[in-house]
Write a protein that holds these residues in place. Sequence first.
Motif: not given
Ligand SMILES: [Zn+2]
Length: 319
Positions: A39, A41, A44, A87, A107
Amino acid sequence: LKDELKISAENGIHVQLCGRSYYLDPKRTVPGTANFISHAHTDHLPRRSDEKHVIASSETVALANMRLSADLMRTDEEGLSMFEAGHVQGSRMALIERGLSILYTGDFCTRDKLHMRGARPVRTDILIMESTYGRPCYSFPDPIELSAVIRDWCADTLEGGRSVVFNVYPLGKAQEIEYMLSGFPLFCDASVHRHNAILSFPSEVPEMSHAGREPAVFIVSSLKSLSSLPRGLSRPLIAGASGWALDSRSGRTSTLDENFPLSDHCDYSDLLAFVSGCEPSLVLTTHGFSEEFAADIKRELGTEARALKDGTVSLSAHF
Ligand SMILES: [Zn+2]
Ligand SMILES: [Zn+2]
């Protein structure tokens, strides 16, 4: 050599299986290997992309390109399939099937929310999972019920003549709050607006510069954005939305008038239930309370588990 397996916490997570190399949420993408991004964020995302082709959802690639000013492209990998991680928008888990199966969660959150379906367990031989809230003290309220509490609190605050500011992540939490507060007078800062535009979700939340003097709800990704609140507005109540709200010792709540325990992660019992559902023979934990949680998996479920530690090979096996 053909039936070799190696898993290590190196450049994200490095899996070597039957002669193929996989990097899961790598810090730098590596040519000639499979690079999976769970994802968008920041922690990551790759900081360097020597390989432009990545395995990810189209939302994650679009968000990554915006956030990193990069030009990543989607690709597919034979024997790797993706599942909803629940998430944030675009988050996926990866299942590698090559002789044996390995599920990587990134996550993840198993609870259904107003705006998003939760992750479901996938049967796997080896489970690599995040354990951010892997301590029994973390038990989150039902997200749908919490949404109602947040709506009521916002309605009361606006009726009392005060505005509300939600200081949240521009990806995930911002869209979730906007979605649950649809019908309220909503405005967002420029960063949240950029994320909304890429996701085309929710439909339309104007930027703060369009706000008048009437009490409203402002979704911001930084308290610095408060400087662009309309003049003449009385001091707003400032709210947060995070699983850490349960942690009174964390001190993260000090600048907030209210902090709602709204999380995009699994809580402790969600994590354990997910492990049961996947029926793995080995679990490797990462993030947060990884060692404590691995010990709990062994004790509670009788499943072999250990923490993935930085820079070391956590598993090396022939099968
Ligand atoms: Zn995350
Ligand atoms: Zn994370």
